[in-house]
Design an enzyme around this catalytic site. Structure first.
Site, mmCIF file in Angstrom:
data_model
loop_
_atom_site.group_PDB
_atom_site.id
_atom_site.type_symbol
_atom_site.label_atom_id
_atom_site.label_comp_id
_atom_site.label_asym_id
_atom_site.label_seq_id
_atom_site.Cartn_x
_atom_site.Cartn_y
_atom_site.Cartn_z
ATOM 1 N N HIS A 218 0.845 -1.208 0.000
ATOM 2 C CA HIS A 218 0.000 0.000 0.000
ATOM 3 C C HIS A 218 0.878 1.256 0.000
ATOM 4 O O HIS A 218 0.535 2.261 -0.619
ATOM 5 C CB HIS A 218 -0.934 0.020 1.216
ATOM 6 C CG HIS A 218 -1.762 -1.216 1.341
ATOM 7 N ND1 HIS A 218 -2.345 -1.593 2.520
ATOM 8 C CD2 HIS A 218 -2.093 -2.182 0.431
ATOM 9 C CE1 HIS A 218 -3.010 -2.728 2.330
ATOM 10 N NE2 HIS A 218 -2.862 -3.105 1.077
ATOM 11 N N HIS B 198 -9.296 -2.015 -4.326
ATOM 12 C CA HIS B 198 -8.152 -2.311 -3.457
ATOM 13 C C HIS B 198 -7.190 -3.295 -4.124
ATOM 14 O O HIS B 198 -5.967 -3.164 -4.002
ATOM 15 C CB HIS B 198 -8.585 -2.842 -2.090
ATOM 16 C CG HIS B 198 -7.399 -3.033 -1.210
ATOM 17 N ND1 HIS B 198 -6.769 -1.978 -0.577
ATOM 18 C CD2 HIS B 198 -6.635 -4.128 -0.956
ATOM 19 C CE1 HIS B 198 -5.703 -2.421 0.037
ATOM 20 N NE2 HIS B 198 -5.586 -3.721 -0.170
ATOM 21 N N ASP C 61 -3.244 -2.836 -4.682
ATOM 22 C CA ASP C 61 -2.210 -3.841 -4.390
ATOM 23 C C ASP C 61 -1.360 -4.120 -5.634
ATOM 24 O O ASP C 61 -0.129 -4.222 -5.557
ATOM 25 C CB ASP C 61 -2.856 -5.183 -3.975
ATOM 26 C CG ASP C 61 -3.344 -5.200 -2.542
ATOM 27 O OD1 ASP C 61 -2.890 -4.371 -1.728
ATOM 28 O OD2 ASP C 61 -4.177 -6.072 -2.233
ATOM 29 N N HIS D 90 -0.513 -11.125 -4.698
ATOM 30 C CA HIS D 90 0.893 -10.738 -4.545
ATOM 31 C C HIS D 90 1.855 -11.743 -5.199
ATOM 32 O O HIS D 90 2.856 -11.350 -5.777
ATOM 33 C CB HIS D 90 1.238 -10.594 -3.064
ATOM 34 C CG HIS D 90 0.344 -9.605 -2.361
ATOM 35 N ND1 HIS D 90 0.271 -8.283 -2.748
ATOM 36 C CD2 HIS D 90 -0.514 -9.745 -1.328
ATOM 37 C CE1 HIS D 90 -0.608 -7.662 -1.959
ATOM 38 N NE2 HIS D 90 -1.093 -8.519 -1.099
HETATM 39 ZN ZN LIG Z 1 -3.782 -4.666 0.077
#
Ligand SMILES: [Zn+2]
Length: 285
Positions: A81, A238, A242, A265
């Site tokens: 973030h 969001h 990311d 991720h």
């Molecule tokens: Zn996040």
């Protein structure tokens, strides 16, 4: 977003807060950095080699957050973030002193970090920015997840999520980078979690600092947070935030169009490894 000069901040500025996974408090102090430094975290609570470069090659963990580790084993966790905010503010060069192993989660979005950078102010530097231009498509897949990047004259993301929960379900977000799009469309979107997963996360030593002040909590009845959502499709926004934070670990601003489904991720990092491994897929301009 794409400008011709490198940028850093004007003067040092600090904030502090709790880490969402460790539950430990940490303070960060941002410092201006010279041209061609990139983004470098410095674990000031550790002696020896405490500098950790924000680069995809230093990613060592992608389980519910992105962790960087340097060759001496110094780590900094949950950087995504913050990295998204640095990207959104167009910052090329920055030192971040931190006195613990995890970035503060703040309110679960990038907005507090954008505010911090704007309070310091942005300093346009003398050297030109080097930009990574995508020259041919690169695709990674992992089960039903995929990401593809293809040549484009600007930076855009077409991101799709599909959660079994009816309050989220299928959401798609088209992000086109302009001078205001990060701040208006993405930066306030908070991280989120599911109530039925919390006990398991706590057993794994994760989400110990999580609360309704720094995450959206979803249960079988819907959104637990009294204030509701900041955007009606806050979840996919969001995930876009990311994605931006993870992709900035390329070390460059990118000219390319990204298409991603169920990105996370791990696969975000896999894409950067595959991209950089193919020297015909990109060039620096
Ligand atoms: Zn996040």
């Amino acid at each position: 977003m794409i400008s011709i000069s490198q940028k850093t901040i004007n003067s040092k500025i600090s904030c502090s807060g709790v880490g969402v996974h460790s539950g430990e408090r940490a303070s960060i102090t941002l410092h201006p950095a010279p041209c061609n430094t990139g983004i470098i975290f410095r674990r000031i609570d550790l002696s020896g080699n405490n500098e950790i470069k924000a680069n995809y090659k230093n990613v060592t963990n992608t389980n519910l957050g992105t962790t960087l580790t340097n060759e001496a084993g110094a780590k900094v966790a949950t950087i995504e973030h913050f990295m998204a905010a640095v990207w959104g503010c167009g910052i090329d060069n920055l030192f971040i002193d931190i006195d613990g192993p995890e970035l503060p989660i703040m309110d679960g979005s990038s907005e507090p970090f954008v505010f911090l950078i704007e309070c310091s102010g942005i300093n346009v530097q003398e050297e030109p920015r080097r930009i990574l231009e995508i020259m041919k498509p690169v695709r990674v897949e992992d089960g039903d997840k995929f990401i593809e990047v293809s040549p484009s004259k600007d930076f855009s993301i077409d991101l799709h999520v599909d959660f079994a929960h009816e309050k989220i379900g299928n959401q798609t977000f088209d992000y086109h980078s302009t001078s205001s799009s990060f701040k208006n469309d993405v930066c306030r979107a908070r991280t989120f979690g599911f109530k039925h997963e919390i006990d398991q996360l706590h057993k794994m030593g994760l989400a110990k600092g999580g609360s309704l002040n720094n995450a959206i909590l979803v249960d079988e009845n819907g959104i637990v947070n009294k204030e509701g959502l900041r955007y009606k499709d806050e979840f996919v926004r969001h995930k876009t935030l990311d994605f931006i934070g993870d992709i900035y670990l390329a070390g460059y601003f990118i000219l390319g169009h990204f298409k991603a489904s169920k990105a996370g991720h791990g696969i975000n990092n896999k894409l950067l490894h595959k991209l950089f491994a193919d020297k015909e897929a990109w060039r620096i301009v």
